[in-house]
Scaffold this active site. Structure first.
Site, short mmCIF file in Angstrom:
data_model
loop_
_atom_site.label_atom_id
_atom_site.label_comp_id
_atom_site.label_asym_id
_atom_site.label_seq_id
_atom_site.Cartn_x
_atom_site.Cartn_y
_atom_site.Cartn_z
N GLU A 85 -11.72 9.05 6.30
CA GLU A 85 -13.18 9.11 6.24
C GLU A 85 -13.58 8.32 5.00
OE1 GLU A 85 -17.09 11.99 5.86
OE2 GLU A 85 -15.12 12.86 5.54
N ASP A 141 -13.66 8.33 -1.53
CA ASP A 141 -14.96 8.14 -2.16
C ASP A 141 -14.73 7.89 -3.64
OD1 ASP A 141 -17.79 8.30 -2.90
OD2 ASP A 141 -18.07 9.42 -1.03
N ASP A 149 -24.24 4.25 2.66
CA ASP A 149 -25.41 3.55 2.14
C ASP A 149 -25.69 2.38 3.08
OD1 ASP A 149 -27.22 1.94 0.72
OD2 ASP A 149 -26.40 2.56 -1.21
N ASP A 175 -28.14 7.47 10.22
CA ASP A 175 -29.55 7.70 10.59
C ASP A 175 -30.35 6.41 10.49
OD1 ASP A 175 -29.19 7.86 7.66
OD2 ASP A 175 -31.37 8.11 7.67
N THR A 191 -22.90 16.62 8.49
CA THR A 191 -22.82 16.67 7.03
C THR A 191 -24.12 17.26 6.47
OG1 THR A 191 -23.82 14.49 6.67
CG2 THR A 191 -21.44 14.55 7.08
N TYR A 207 -26.21 15.86 4.47
CA TYR A 207 -27.31 14.89 4.55
C TYR A 207 -27.77 14.69 5.98
CZ TYR A 207 -26.46 13.99 -0.35
OH TYR A 207 -26.33 14.13 -1.71
N GLU A 208 -26.85 14.77 6.94
CA GLU A 208 -27.28 14.62 8.33
C GLU A 208 -28.24 15.74 8.72
OE1 GLU A 208 -25.54 13.96 12.84
OE2 GLU A 208 -24.16 14.51 11.22
#
Length: 257
Positions: free
Chosen positions: A51, A76, A125, A161, A223, A225-226
């Protein structure tokens, strides 16, 4: 740096499932773990799933729970966010999860040829605007890096998104003649429930050759943020395609946006 963030950075270094080398040790050179993830970290020969831009590691954790027969690595650069996922995996003793804190620009320093079976890129991003397109984790420069370690015709998943990023990626994949498995601009639409998920040609999953592991419960992992995006009325775009090892990805083939 706040006290909580500093404490998380410190604790991150104590987890056995986290690798976080110094930039100077991987810039232009290979890390010792390259080619050795299965032997040294996981102790098995199960497929490896990455991921990229994992944030708090929610997708990595979710995937490991649903498909425990694979190894998962969240990548990350933001250690304070990664701490949450690494801590959960450590506390629950989830042995098929690891985390790599590094810039994805250095990803080839960590994975050998054919070492990875699948890649997930969840809500990266979007770097809006044509000038910034070369910074996207799904741009040709990055895709050509992934070709070095992803098995031939390995699947790349994108959830976002951002419609600009989704449209850009879909055009890029089409113009480089890569196989698209699933493409939808509204993953949770009523027209795509459970086993009625369809591919680009409106063929039901069971008749389309879509891999069995791309199931509704996998795609519905959400997630932090989703969930925020969905509450704000934004739709989740999803694209899955196969990356061919011998096919160099060209930006020049992409039509003007």
């Amino acid at each position: 740096m706040g006290k909580n963030k500093l404490a998380r950075w410190t604790e991150l270094g104590t987890f056995h499932n986290v690798i976080q080398p110094e930039t100077k040790d991987v810039s232009g050179k290979d890390h010792r773990i390259k080619g050795n993830w299965k032997k040294e970290i996981f102790g098995n020969e199960n497929p490896i799933v990455l991921e990229l831009g994992c944030g708090k590691g929610e997708y990595t954790l979710g995937l490991s729970a649903i498909l425990p027969g694979k190894n998962y690595i969240g990548v990350d650069i933001k250690g304070a966010r990664m701490w949450r996922g690494a801590k959960t995996a450590d506390e629950k003793q989830i042995l098929n999860i690891a985390f790599l804190r590094t810039r994805i620009e250095f990803i080839n320093s960590f994975f050998a040829e054919d070492e990875v079976d699948e890649i997930w890129i969840t809500f990266p991003d979007p770097y809006p605007g044509k000038r910034n397109s070369n910074k996207r984790l799904i741009c040709p420069w990055f895709l050509n890096k992934y070709r070095n370690f992803l098995k031939d015709r390995g699947i790349v998943h994108l959830k976002t998104d951002n419609s600009e990023l989704y449209n850009y990626t879909e055009k890029l994949v089409e113009n480089n003649e890569l196989e698209i498995i699933i493409a939808t601009s509204d993953l949770y639409s009523e027209s795509l429930p459970g086993n009625e998920l369809v591919n680009r040609n409106d063929t039901p999953v069971e008749a389309s050759g879509i891999p069995d592991h791309i199931s509704d419960n996998i795609l519905s992992i959400r997630t932090h943020y989703e969930n925020i995006f969905l509450k704000d009325g934004l739709k989740t775009n999803y694209l899955a395609f196969r990356l061919e090892k011998e096919k160099f990805i060209h930006e020049s083939r992409q039509k003007s946006e």
